[in-house]
Design a protein around this motif. Structure first.
Motif, PDB file in Angstrom:
ATOM      1  N   ALA A  68     -43.370   1.688  10.565  1.00  0.00           N
ATOM      2  CA  ALA A  68     -44.617   2.048  11.249  1.00  0.00           C
ATOM      3  C   ALA A  68     -45.012   3.490  10.931  1.00  0.00           C
ATOM      4  CB  ALA A  68     -44.453   1.855  12.760  1.00  0.00           C
ATOM      5  N   ILE A  69     -44.032   4.375  10.886  1.00  0.00           N
ATOM      6  CA  ILE A  69     -44.327   5.777  10.555  1.00  0.00           C
ATOM      7  C   ILE A  69     -44.878   5.885   9.137  1.00  0.00           C
ATOM      8  CG2 ILE A  69     -43.271   8.030  10.123  1.00  0.00           C
ATOM      9  CD1 ILE A  69     -41.315   7.423  12.396  1.00  0.00           C
ATOM     10  N   ILE A  70     -44.262   5.151   8.215  1.00  0.00           N
ATOM     11  CA  ILE A  70     -44.676   5.218   6.809  1.00  0.00           C
ATOM     12  C   ILE A  70     -46.119   4.761   6.625  1.00  0.00           C
ATOM     13  CG2 ILE A  70     -44.291   4.211   4.512  1.00  0.00           C
ATOM     14  CD1 ILE A  70     -41.287   4.197   5.175  1.00  0.00           C
ATOM     15  N   PHE A  71     -46.501   3.658   7.294  1.00  0.00           N
ATOM     16  CA  PHE A  71     -47.822   3.072   7.037  1.00  0.00           C
ATOM     17  C   PHE A  71     -48.879   3.480   8.063  1.00  0.00           C
ATOM     18  CE2 PHE A  71     -45.111   0.120   4.643  1.00  0.00           C
ATOM     19  CZ  PHE A  71     -45.822   0.062   3.451  1.00  0.00           C
ATOM     20  N   ARG A  72     -48.471   3.832   9.265  1.00  0.00           N
ATOM     21  CA  ARG A  72     -49.463   4.130  10.309  1.00  0.00           C
ATOM     22  C   ARG A  72     -49.666   5.618  10.512  1.00  0.00           C
ATOM     23  NH1 ARG A  72     -53.024   5.261  12.860  1.00  0.00           N
ATOM     24  NH2 ARG A  72     -53.851   4.417  14.812  1.00  0.00           N
ATOM     25  N   PHE A  73     -48.600   6.377  10.395  1.00  0.00           N
ATOM     26  CA  PHE A  73     -48.708   7.805  10.697  1.00  0.00           C
ATOM     27  C   PHE A  73     -48.403   8.669   9.476  1.00  0.00           C
ATOM     28  CE2 PHE A  73     -47.267   5.577  14.542  1.00  0.00           C
ATOM     29  CZ  PHE A  73     -48.353   5.828  15.370  1.00  0.00           C
ATOM     30  N   ALA A  74     -48.546   8.079   8.292  1.00  0.00           N
ATOM     31  CA  ALA A  74     -48.174   8.815   7.077  1.00  0.00           C
ATOM     32  C   ALA A  74     -49.168   9.931   6.780  1.00  0.00           C
ATOM     33  CB  ALA A  74     -48.110   7.855   5.893  1.00  0.00           C
ATOM     34  N   ASN A  75     -48.650  10.997   6.195  1.00  0.00           N
ATOM     35  CA  ASN A  75     -49.495  12.057   5.652  1.00  0.00           C
ATOM     36  C   ASN A  75     -49.227  12.132   4.154  1.00  0.00           C
ATOM     37  OD1 ASN A  75     -46.906  13.035   5.735  1.00  0.00           O
ATOM     38  ND2 ASN A  75     -47.357  14.751   7.092  1.00  0.00           N
ATOM     39  N   GLY A  76     -49.819  13.083   3.488  1.00  0.00           N
ATOM     40  CA  GLY A  76     -49.592  13.232   2.057  1.00  0.00           C
ATOM     41  C   GLY A  76     -48.197  13.732   1.762  1.00  0.00           C
TER      42      GLY A  76
ATOM     43  N   CYS B 201     -29.576   7.088  15.345  1.00  0.00           N
ATOM     44  CA  CYS B 201     -30.959   6.618  15.299  1.00  0.00           C
ATOM     45  C   CYS B 201     -31.887   7.485  16.151  1.00  0.00           C
ATOM     46  CB  CYS B 201     -31.042   5.171  15.780  1.00  0.00           C
ATOM     47  SG  CYS B 201     -30.358   3.959  14.622  1.00  0.00           S
ATOM     48  N   ALA B 202     -31.339   8.110  17.189  1.00  0.00           N
ATOM     49  CA  ALA B 202     -32.137   8.955  18.067  1.00  0.00           C
ATOM     50  C   ALA B 202     -32.154  10.413  17.620  1.00  0.00           C
ATOM     51  CB  ALA B 202     -31.605   8.866  19.501  1.00  0.00           C
ATOM     52  N   ASN B 203     -31.420  10.727  16.566  1.00  0.00           N
ATOM     53  CA  ASN B 203     -31.366  12.106  16.075  1.00  0.00           C
ATOM     54  C   ASN B 203     -32.674  12.468  15.386  1.00  0.00           C
ATOM     55  OD1 ASN B 203     -30.707  14.059  13.667  1.00  0.00           O
ATOM     56  ND2 ASN B 203     -29.124  14.403  15.198  1.00  0.00           N
ATOM     57  N   GLY B 204     -33.299  13.531  15.827  1.00  0.00           N
ATOM     58  CA  GLY B 204     -34.596  13.919  15.277  1.00  0.00           C
ATOM     59  C   GLY B 204     -34.569  14.204  13.791  1.00  0.00           C
ATOM     60  N   LEU B 205     -33.517  14.857  13.336  1.00  0.00           N
ATOM     61  CA  LEU B 205     -33.421  15.176  11.913  1.00  0.00           C
ATOM     62  C   LEU B 205     -33.317  13.909  11.074  1.00  0.00           C
ATOM     63  CD1 LEU B 205     -31.014  18.261  12.000  1.00  0.00           C
ATOM     64  CD2 LEU B 205     -33.481  18.268  11.614  1.00  0.00           C
ATOM     65  N   PHE B 206     -32.519  12.953  11.548  1.00  0.00           N
ATOM     66  CA  PHE B 206     -32.367  11.706  10.787  1.00  0.00           C
ATOM     67  C   PHE B 206     -33.649  10.884  10.840  1.00  0.00           C
ATOM     68  CE2 PHE B 206     -30.825   7.278  10.202  1.00  0.00           C
ATOM     69  CZ  PHE B 206     -30.314   7.437   8.914  1.00  0.00           C
ATOM     70  N   ILE B 207     -34.337  10.886  11.977  1.00  0.00           N
ATOM     71  CA  ILE B 207     -35.610  10.173  12.088  1.00  0.00           C
ATOM     72  C   ILE B 207     -36.606  10.717  11.067  1.00  0.00           C
ATOM     73  CG2 ILE B 207     -37.625   9.818  13.567  1.00  0.00           C
ATOM     74  CD1 ILE B 207     -35.689   9.729  15.955  1.00  0.00           C
ATOM     75  N   ALA B 208     -36.643  12.032  10.929  1.00  0.00           N
ATOM     76  CA  ALA B 208     -37.564  12.649   9.970  1.00  0.00           C
ATOM     77  C   ALA B 208     -37.139  12.392   8.536  1.00  0.00           C
ATOM     78  CB  ALA B 208     -37.648  14.154  10.231  1.00  0.00           C
ATOM     79  N   LEU B 209     -35.847  12.506   8.268  1.00  0.00           N
ATOM     80  CA  LEU B 209     -35.360  12.372   6.893  1.00  0.00           C
ATOM     81  C   LEU B 209     -35.447  10.945   6.385  1.00  0.00           C
ATOM     82  CD1 LEU B 209     -33.875  13.634   4.429  1.00  0.00           C
ATOM     83  CD2 LEU B 209     -31.726  13.040   5.578  1.00  0.00           C
ATOM     84  N   ALA B 210     -35.276   9.968   7.265  1.00  0.00           N
ATOM     85  CA  ALA B 210     -35.083   8.583   6.849  1.00  0.00           C
ATOM     86  C   ALA B 210     -36.246   8.017   6.043  1.00  0.00           C
ATOM     87  CB  ALA B 210     -34.836   7.701   8.067  1.00  0.00           C
ATOM     88  N   HIS B 211     -37.452   8.554   6.204  1.00  0.00           N
ATOM     89  CA  HIS B 211     -38.592   7.999   5.487  1.00  0.00           C
ATOM     90  C   HIS B 211     -39.196   8.978   4.476  1.00  0.00           C
ATOM     91  CE1 HIS B 211     -40.396  10.085   8.958  1.00  0.00           C
ATOM     92  NE2 HIS B 211     -41.402  10.340   8.142  1.00  0.00           N
ATOM     93  N   PHE B 212     -38.564  10.109   4.279  1.00  0.00           N
ATOM     94  CA  PHE B 212     -39.070  11.052   3.286  1.00  0.00           C
ATOM     95  C   PHE B 212     -38.441  10.773   1.924  1.00  0.00           C
ATOM     96  CE2 PHE B 212     -40.148  14.340   6.719  1.00  0.00           C
ATOM     97  CZ  PHE B 212     -41.487  13.998   6.683  1.00  0.00           C
ATOM     98  N   ALA B 213     -39.262  10.815   0.884  1.00  0.00           N
ATOM     99  CA  ALA B 213     -38.815  10.464  -0.466  1.00  0.00           C
ATOM    100  C   ALA B 213     -38.130  11.651  -1.135  1.00  0.00           C
ATOM    101  CB  ALA B 213     -40.012   9.986  -1.302  1.00  0.00           C
ATOM    102  N   VAL B 214     -36.924  11.962  -0.674  1.00  0.00           N
ATOM    103  CA  VAL B 214     -36.184  13.127  -1.159  1.00  0.00           C
ATOM    104  C   VAL B 214     -34.772  12.721  -1.575  1.00  0.00           C
ATOM    105  CG1 VAL B 214     -37.512  14.802   0.183  1.00  0.00           C
ATOM    106  CG2 VAL B 214     -35.525  13.710   1.217  1.00  0.00           C
ATOM    107  N   ILE B 215     -34.094  13.614  -2.283  1.00  0.00           N
ATOM    108  CA  ILE B 215     -32.789  13.292  -2.862  1.00  0.00           C
ATOM    109  C   ILE B 215     -31.705  13.070  -1.818  1.00  0.00           C
ATOM    110  CG2 ILE B 215     -33.264  14.512  -5.008  1.00  0.00           C
ATOM    111  CD1 ILE B 215     -31.596  16.826  -4.006  1.00  0.00           C
ATOM    112  N   ASP B 216     -31.933  13.496  -0.588  1.00  0.00           N
ATOM    113  CA  ASP B 216     -30.902  13.363   0.440  1.00  0.00           C
ATOM    114  C   ASP B 216     -30.612  11.905   0.785  1.00  0.00           C
ATOM    115  OD1 ASP B 216     -30.780  16.415   1.688  1.00  0.00           O
ATOM    116  OD2 ASP B 216     -32.751  15.846   0.954  1.00  0.00           O
TER     117      ASP B 216
END
Length: 256
Positions: free
Chosen positions: A23-31, A120-135
């Motif tokens: 939902a974050i990827i498709f509904r609340f995505a930014n550039g 799953c409730a960790n803010g850092l993991f929530i943010a990282l999980a959908h970002f297209a980065v090497i992590d």
């Protein structure tokens, strides 16, 4: 009968996390932010055959250009930024599953459930999980390495140890800094040394990981680093063709 129920509960937690991330990827995505753009662009240039351009990008990220940048470019080619981010989410879910199973093997079902909820409730993991980065692929590889290491400790089957070493090597290729996680992996082996043969286990792990990392470290990485350094030097010359400048660059090239 209790274990399947426990794992089903954990699966539901992971499934719910996946739904939120989609939902974050498709509904609340930014550039794309800078890092996402760098990885996708570097991968696209490689896939297009412009390997000479990698000399610029290598100074901007701490991982192999042949791992996440290629994945990110593939996802971007199919589905744009959302495609790259969906691949990142897939790696993040693999990391979440590996983490949960490793905790289950070490501490039991209940601990695995609560640990999965906490991650799953960790803010850092929530943010990282959908970002297209090497992590994300690096975390996936490391989580699988811990999971398969604990499977080896449970079963004493060397195949799990070989798989754990291979996953560790891939995680390090994806992001070089992940090599520091060798310390907690070694700690797991030491802590459970009464269940395994510690020296032979450590030796096999090092051998398998070394067979994967050594060719890159000794052959591919110096070639890529050499190209990146020469490219940087040429770029810094500003096109000045003085004898001193040309001699300096030639000396640097020979030194590499």
């Amino acid at each position: 009968m209790n274990k399947p129920l426990k794992w089903t509960t954990t699966s539901l937690i992971i499934g719910g996390f996946a739904v939120v991330q989609i939902a974050i990827i498709f509904r609340f995505a930014n550039g794309p932010f800078v890092d996402e753009g760098i990885y996708a662009t570097a991968g696209l240039r490689l896939l297009q055959g412009h390997s000479e351009d990698i000399s610029y990008y290598l100074g901007l990220f701490n991982g192999s250009p042949f791992v996440w940048p290629i994945f990110s470019a593939a996802g971007f080619s199919v589905g744009g930024l959302e495609g790259s981010r969906l691949l990142a989410l897939a790696f993040s879910l693999v990391a979440l599953i590996g983490f949960s199973r490793a905790v289950e093997n070490l501490f039991g079902d209940s601990a695995a459930e609560w640990a999965t909820v906490a991650l799953c409730a960790n803010g850092l993991f929530i943010a990282l999980a959908h970002f297209a980065v090497i992590d994300t692929p690096s975390l996936a590889g490391m989580a699988l390495s811990f999971w398969w290491m604990t499977e080896y400790i449970k079963t004493n089957r060397r195949g799990w140890l070989v798989a754990a070493a291979a996953a560790f090597a891939v995680a390090v290729l994806a992001k070089y800094g992940m090599a520091i996680m060798l310390l907690p992996l070694a700690g797991v082996l030491v802590a459970e040394r009464d269940k395994i043969k510690l020296k032979s286990s450590a030796g096999l792990f090092a051998l398998v990981a070394g067979l994967i990392l050594a060719p890159y470290a000794l052959i591919l990485w110096p070639m890529v680093y050499r190209a990146a350094t020469v490219g940087y030097l040429v770029g810094q010359s500003g096109g000045v063709g003085s004898r001193a400048g040309i001699g300096f660059m030639a000396a640097q090239y020979d030194a590499l």
